[in-house]
Design an enzyme around this catalytic site. Sequence first.
Site, mmCIF file in Angstrom:
data_model
loop_
_atom_site.group_PDB
_atom_site.id
_atom_site.type_symbol
_atom_site.label_atom_id
_atom_site.label_comp_id
_atom_site.label_asym_id
_atom_site.label_seq_id
_atom_site.Cartn_x
_atom_site.Cartn_y
_atom_site.Cartn_z
ATOM 1 N N ARG A 50 -10.062 -2.339 2.711
ATOM 2 C CA ARG A 50 -10.480 -1.012 2.271
ATOM 3 C C ARG A 50 -11.356 -0.412 3.362
ATOM 4 O O ARG A 50 -11.686 -1.089 4.342
ATOM 5 C CB ARG A 50 -11.155 -1.016 0.892
ATOM 6 C CG ARG A 50 -11.891 -2.234 0.462
ATOM 7 C CD ARG A 50 -13.112 -2.553 1.292
ATOM 8 N NE ARG A 50 -13.988 -1.394 1.398
ATOM 9 C CZ ARG A 50 -14.867 -1.188 2.338
ATOM 10 N NH1 ARG A 50 -15.008 -2.071 3.332
ATOM 11 N NH2 ARG A 50 -15.625 -0.123 2.368
ATOM 12 N N GLY A 51 -11.689 0.878 3.187
ATOM 13 C CA GLY A 51 -12.392 1.590 4.253
ATOM 14 C C GLY A 51 -11.351 2.354 5.056
ATOM 15 O O GLY A 51 -10.311 1.785 5.433
ATOM 16 N N ALA A 52 -11.624 3.631 5.299
ATOM 17 C CA ALA A 52 -10.589 4.533 5.837
ATOM 18 C C ALA A 52 -9.936 4.035 7.142
ATOM 19 O O ALA A 52 -8.709 3.900 7.207
ATOM 20 C CB ALA A 52 -11.179 5.930 5.994
ATOM 21 N N ARG A 93 -2.907 4.630 -1.294
ATOM 22 C CA ARG A 93 -4.182 5.260 -1.683
ATOM 23 C C ARG A 93 -4.190 6.690 -1.120
ATOM 24 O O ARG A 93 -3.805 6.899 0.026
ATOM 25 C CB ARG A 93 -5.395 4.472 -1.147
ATOM 26 C CG ARG A 93 -5.592 3.131 -1.846
ATOM 27 C CD ARG A 93 -6.919 2.493 -1.458
ATOM 28 N NE ARG A 93 -8.050 3.083 -2.174
ATOM 29 C CZ ARG A 93 -9.335 2.776 -1.911
ATOM 30 N NH1 ARG A 93 -9.624 1.922 -0.948
ATOM 31 N NH2 ARG A 93 -10.310 3.330 -2.596
ATOM 32 N N ASP A 237 -13.974 9.265 4.315
ATOM 33 C CA ASP A 237 -12.536 9.006 4.146
ATOM 34 C C ASP A 237 -11.690 10.179 4.604
ATOM 35 O O ASP A 237 -10.519 10.011 4.947
ATOM 36 C CB ASP A 237 -12.235 8.695 2.685
ATOM 37 C CG ASP A 237 -12.706 7.289 2.372
ATOM 38 O OD1 ASP A 237 -13.910 7.125 2.147
ATOM 39 O OD2 ASP A 237 -11.867 6.377 2.428
ATOM 40 N N LYS A 248 -17.234 7.832 -0.499
ATOM 41 C CA LYS A 248 -17.388 7.061 -1.738
ATOM 42 C C LYS A 248 -18.188 7.825 -2.792
ATOM 43 O O LYS A 248 -19.210 8.439 -2.480
ATOM 44 C CB LYS A 248 -18.077 5.732 -1.407
ATOM 45 C CG LYS A 248 -18.340 4.791 -2.563
ATOM 46 C CD LYS A 248 -17.126 4.490 -3.395
ATOM 47 C CE LYS A 248 -15.991 3.900 -2.609
ATOM 48 N NZ LYS A 248 -14.704 3.913 -3.374
HETATM 49 O O1 MRU Z 1 -12.936 2.559 -1.774
HETATM 50 P P1 MRU Z 1 -13.288 2.144 -0.381
HETATM 51 O O2 MRU Z 1 -14.079 0.887 -0.307
HETATM 52 O O3 MRU Z 1 -12.064 2.124 0.510
HETATM 53 O O4 MRU Z 1 -14.210 3.302 0.144
HETATM 54 C C1 MRU Z 1 -14.696 3.233 1.455
HETATM 55 C C2 MRU Z 1 -15.629 4.327 1.791
HETATM 56 O O5 MRU Z 1 -15.897 5.205 1.009
HETATM 57 C C3 MRU Z 1 -16.182 4.328 3.182
HETATM 58 O O6 MRU Z 1 -17.452 4.899 3.205
HETATM 59 C C4 MRU Z 1 -15.258 5.156 4.092
HETATM 60 O O7 MRU Z 1 -13.930 4.701 3.977
HETATM 61 C C5 MRU Z 1 -15.676 5.099 5.499
HETATM 62 S S1 MRU Z 1 -15.312 3.516 6.198
HETATM 63 C C6 MRU Z 1 -15.761 3.504 7.832
#
Ligand code: MRU
Length: 347
Positions: A50-52, A93, A237, A248
């Site tokens: 997870r994480g963009a 997603r 994201d 988030k």
């Molecule tokens: O639901 P997630 O864990 O994928 O959400 C991640 C976030 O909101 C991060 O802050 C965002 O992707 C930036 S990651 C460098």
Amino acid sequence: MPQTDTVQAIRWENKQLQLLDQRLLPHKTVYLEFNEVAVVAEAIRDMVVRGAPAIGITAAYGIVLAARMRFAESSADWKRLIEVDLQTLAQSRPTAVNLFWAIARMREVITGLQGDPEPVLLAEAKKIHSDDIAACHRMGELGAALIEQPCAILTHCNAGALATGGYGTALGVVRAGFATGKITHVYADETRPWMQGARLTAWEMVQENIPVTLQVEGAAAYLMQQGRVDWVIVGSDRIAANGDVANKIGTYGLAILARYHGVKFMVAAPASTVDMNIVRGEDIPIEQRSPEEVLSWTGRFIAATGATAWNPAFDVTPAELVDVIVTERGAILAPNAGKMAAMMEST
Ligand code: MRU
């Protein structure tokens, strides 16, 4: 494999994609192996990764696996067959634009390909991966340079090595700021319902001896009222063309609190997170996840029977509440449409 000095969420080894199962952290370090793109899409949906930026890199490697399979199926028709795989990935997603950015970039390479696609597509996926690590390091330098005096900061969710190719966006700024004495302490929101702050951000910080204090999200206002932090530093994201920022769920609330208390608000994200096709934040698709994630905890129902739950995974912070957006191309103070366009046109 692209090199990083931090934990690796994504690895390509023995012709396979390997993902660190982030659902098991911090208690277990288990890498899952992937040979099929449909399973990769499932892993993205189920939060193995997870994480963009990490989602985008994973999708790129997933396309290498898809090309291998489709080319074996039909060397004449694989480009048509792979379209369904690109769609499967795109449906995993909806909010992180890095996913769609990576698919588009791989599709462009596919268009011009002749012969066995795997070596060229693998080289492109590795480039996306290593470029992201380099971007994180640059953002770290640029972001840390904006902090004037040693201070504590607050972060939300996990925008660290685990959420990127390595090093991190918001946590890249933290790493660089800690190394130069600008950041002395990290407060991390737990980040319900997946607890990315408690499980992932705290884990990354502890491993590097960066002092970290966890708090429930509800403590953020009091933390700022007490003057304990000078900055809120988060990732994103998707950033709209006018500088509105999706991140988030809970980030928007932090931005309002920060403005009220005179705390600065920084967003660190690579240019691949900027979506110039989305004019303003309200047009960013926001993922709604299962109510069960809120109603239960580690497999056990915790809420009153009969209660429902609303579980948006992200919210949108208007650009006017953002003091600075840091990308690898530079820092944009008081972001707006004109400054975003100029940044995206630069290299
Ligand atoms: O639901 P997630 O864990 O994928 O959400 C991640 C976030 O909101 C991060 O802050 C965002 O992707 C930036 S990651 C460098």
